[in-house]
Design a protein around this motif. Structure first.
Motif, short mmCIF file in Angstrom:
data_model
loop_
_atom_site.label_atom_id
_atom_site.label_comp_id
_atom_site.label_asym_id
_atom_site.label_seq_id
_atom_site.Cartn_x
_atom_site.Cartn_y
_atom_site.Cartn_z
N TYR A 24 5.47 -15.06 15.80
CA TYR A 24 5.75 -14.48 14.50
C TYR A 24 4.63 -13.50 14.17
CZ TYR A 24 5.97 -14.31 9.36
OH TYR A 24 6.02 -13.90 8.06
N PHE A 25 4.90 -12.47 13.36
CA PHE A 25 3.86 -11.53 12.94
C PHE A 25 4.02 -11.18 11.47
CE2 PHE A 25 7.32 -8.75 14.29
CZ PHE A 25 7.39 -7.83 13.25
N GLU A 26 2.92 -10.74 10.86
CA GLU A 26 2.93 -10.19 9.51
C GLU A 26 2.13 -8.89 9.52
OE1 GLU A 26 3.32 -14.28 6.93
OE2 GLU A 26 1.34 -13.36 7.08
N ILE A 27 2.69 -7.86 8.90
CA ILE A 27 2.01 -6.58 8.76
C ILE A 27 1.54 -6.47 7.31
CG2 ILE A 27 2.25 -4.07 8.84
CD1 ILE A 27 4.40 -4.45 10.99
N PRO A 28 0.24 -6.38 7.06
CA PRO A 28 -0.28 -6.29 5.70
C PRO A 28 0.12 -4.96 5.05
CG PRO A 28 -2.05 -6.80 7.27
CD PRO A 28 -0.85 -6.42 8.06
N VAL A 29 0.49 -5.02 3.79
CA VAL A 29 0.83 -3.80 3.04
C VAL A 29 0.21 -3.84 1.65
CG1 VAL A 29 3.01 -3.60 4.32
CG2 VAL A 29 3.02 -4.64 2.06
N SER A 30 -0.02 -2.65 1.10
CA SER A 30 -0.51 -2.53 -0.27
C SER A 30 0.64 -2.29 -1.25
CB SER A 30 -1.49 -1.36 -0.38
OG SER A 30 -2.59 -1.58 0.46
N ASP A 31 1.67 -1.58 -0.79
CA ASP A 31 2.82 -1.23 -1.62
C ASP A 31 4.07 -1.63 -0.85
OD1 ASP A 31 5.04 0.21 -2.74
OD2 ASP A 31 3.65 1.64 -3.64
N LEU A 32 4.66 -2.76 -1.22
CA LEU A 32 5.79 -3.30 -0.47
C LEU A 32 7.00 -2.37 -0.51
CD1 LEU A 32 6.59 -5.70 1.30
CD2 LEU A 32 7.50 -6.79 -0.74
N ASP A 33 7.28 -1.76 -1.65
CA ASP A 33 8.42 -0.85 -1.73
C ASP A 33 8.24 0.33 -0.78
OD1 ASP A 33 9.74 -2.35 -3.68
OD2 ASP A 33 8.78 -1.27 -5.33
N TYR A 69 -4.00 -9.98 2.29
CA TYR A 69 -3.46 -8.99 3.23
C TYR A 69 -4.10 -7.63 3.00
CZ TYR A 69 0.08 -12.48 4.23
OH TYR A 69 0.71 -13.62 4.60
N THR A 70 -4.80 -7.13 4.02
CA THR A 70 -5.48 -5.83 3.95
C THR A 70 -5.04 -4.97 5.12
OG1 THR A 70 -7.39 -6.89 2.93
CG2 THR A 70 -7.71 -4.68 3.83
N PRO A 71 -4.33 -3.87 4.87
CA PRO A 71 -3.95 -2.97 5.96
C PRO A 71 -5.18 -2.41 6.67
CG PRO A 71 -2.70 -2.47 3.97
CD PRO A 71 -3.77 -3.43 3.58
N THR A 72 -5.05 -2.19 8.00
CA THR A 72 -6.17 -1.65 8.77
C THR A 72 -5.68 -1.00 10.06
OG1 THR A 72 -8.30 -2.17 9.79
CG2 THR A 72 -6.58 -3.83 10.00
N THR A 73 -6.48 -0.08 10.56
CA THR A 73 -6.22 0.48 11.89
C THR A 73 -7.10 -0.18 12.93
OG1 THR A 73 -7.83 2.25 11.52
CG2 THR A 73 -5.53 2.75 11.00
N LYS A 74 -7.91 -1.14 12.55
CA LYS A 74 -8.90 -1.72 13.44
C LYS A 74 -8.58 -3.15 13.90
CE LYS A 74 -12.52 1.15 11.51
NZ LYS A 74 -12.31 2.23 12.41
N GLY A 75 -7.46 -3.68 13.49
CA GLY A 75 -7.15 -5.07 13.84
C GLY A 75 -6.26 -5.20 15.06
N SER A 76 -5.55 -6.28 15.13
CA SER A 76 -4.61 -6.53 16.23
C SER A 76 -3.58 -5.42 16.29
CB SER A 76 -3.90 -7.87 16.02
OG SER A 76 -4.84 -8.91 15.99
N LEU A 77 -3.04 -5.20 17.48
CA LEU A 77 -2.06 -4.13 17.67
C LEU A 77 -0.70 -4.74 18.01
CD1 LEU A 77 -1.60 -1.11 17.71
CD2 LEU A 77 -2.31 -1.10 20.09
N LEU A 78 0.29 -4.40 17.22
CA LEU A 78 1.64 -4.90 17.38
C LEU A 78 2.50 -3.81 17.99
CD1 LEU A 78 3.79 -7.07 16.59
CD2 LEU A 78 4.02 -5.85 14.43
#
Length: 121
Positions: free
Chosen positions: A7-16, A62-71
């Protein structure tokens, strides 16, 4: 024994905004829920298909990033997906690149600031 990831989750700041982006880029429809103070938008899942599914997730942890795990998302038309990424507020970080017999890869940044990858055969 099962595959290591289930399972995975992608962090977002603005869900819409994130739902709109992934729906326009990949054509997905999302089901939304809330739980433990978090907002979730679930990617589709087919029980009879290979692979895993997950959710876009908005909440305090949940904090979006370009430096974390790669999906890696699978695609049959990488050029089309990368075009839609650019047209919908994302940007290509790593262009379509051959990995020999294993196919092709690319990376993009979504509207939330996450680094996401693509793979095709």
């Amino acid at each position: 024994m099962k595959n290591p990831v289930g399972y995975f989750e992608i962090p977002v700041s603005d869900l819409d905004r994130a739902v709109s982006f992934y729906a326009k880029v990949f054509g997905y429809e999302f089901e939304r829920t809330t739980g433990d103070g978090n907002e979730m938008a679930w990617f589709p899942i087919r029980e009879d298909a290979q692979g895993i599914s997950g959710a876009l997730a908005k909440g305090e942890s949940y904090t979006p990033t370009t430096k974390g795990s790669l999906l890696y998302f699978n695609t049959d038309n990488m050029d089309d997906i990368l075009s839609k990424v650019s047209a919908n507020g994302g940007r290509t970080l790593y262009p379509k690149t051959s990995i020999g017999e294993l196919g092709w890869v690319a990376e993009f940044e979504d509207t939330e600031g996450n680094r996401v990858a693509l793979h095709s055969q």
